[in-house]
Scaffold this active site. Structure first.
Site: not given
Length: 269
Positions: A15-16, A18, A132
């Site tokens: 699903i992703g 990186g 962040d």
């Protein structure tokens, strides 16, 4: 991939993806509830900074969970090759996607910033600064509850101890970070203020054509409210923005002070 992970969870579709790994949808055999599993390939870690950032995530999430507005961690598995983190499953679209897609009413912005500040207050009470905070790191679960995520840059503070090091993202980083000074957890409040400004206006308070120009604008800290854009924004919302996006961090609101100015009825006066 960790055999212990495979023995406890069933991984399904990707699903992703990186920089360091892949995110899969997964299930526990005894539950129909879907989770997200971030599988990090250690061979892709180029230096000690990368490794520290990836180790921070499970460490800080384990301390901060559970909280309704912080991404929940379920499990961690590690072997010589992979680090796998099982997390609650969120919607694919982040706050950034929502900002790009649709303008926010003041009521919607107030409701979201209140939830974000509740998460930040929780972090700060436990001595954790996120460092962040940006719309990309704000997720939403299946019930549309806001979830603060990505604690790779987080750091401990407390007992008067300050932090240092340039971390963060151009539009959202506080000026004291860029100036190379020691700083406090109030850097998170600045970032939240910038997010609120963008939700109310559709533009960042400090911008430029390059990262260096953005940094210069942030350091100047000349906060403005263009009348064409802010004419329908209440004086209460602008007052809170001034107190959160305050260049002098000694005068900048704490997360608790900012939260106290966010109305319970989700609308400033």
């Amino acid at each position: 991939m960790c055999e212990t992970l495979k023995s406890k969870y069933q991984l399904t579709e990707e699903i992703g993806r990186g920089r360091f790994g892949t995110i899969f949808r997964c299930f526990h055999p005894n539950s129909a509830v879907p989770y997200a599993c971030k599988v990090i390939d250690k061979s892709l870690l180029s230096d000690s900074t990368d490794r520290e950032c990836l180790e921070n995530e499970p460490k800080f999430l384990s301390l901060l969970s559970p909280h309704p507005n912080v991404l929940q961690i379920l499990d961690v598995f590690e072997n010589d090759d992979f680090l796998s983190i099982v997390l609650e499953l969120c919607q694919p679209l982040t706050l950034l996607d929502r900002i790009v897609s649709n303008p926010f009413s003041e009521q919607q912005a107030s409701s979201l910033i209140k939830k974000l500040l509740e998460a930040v207050v929780h972090c700060h009470r436990l001595g954790v600064a996120h460092r962040d905070i940006k719309p990309d790191n704000i997720l939403f679960d299946a019930d549309d509850n806001l979830k603060l995520a990505d604690f790779g840059s987080a750091e401990w503070f407390g007992d008067g101890r300050t932090m240092n090091g340039v971390v963060g993202t151009p539009y959202y980083v506080a000026p004291e970070v860029l100036l190379g000074r020691d700083y406090t957890e109030k850097v998170d409040v600045w970032s939240c203020g910038v997010i609120l400004y963008i939700m109310l206006s559709g533009i960042p308070p400090f911008y430029g054509d390059s990262a260096s120009e953005i940094f210069e604008a942030v350091i100047r800290g000349n906060l403005r409210f263009p009348s064409r854009i802010f004419r329908s924004v209440s004086s209460g919302a602008k007052d809170l923005l001034r107190k959160m996006i305050c260049r002098d961090d000694s005068r900048r609101f704490s997360a608790e002070q900012a939260l106290s100015m966010t109305p319970l009825d989700s609308e400033w006066r």
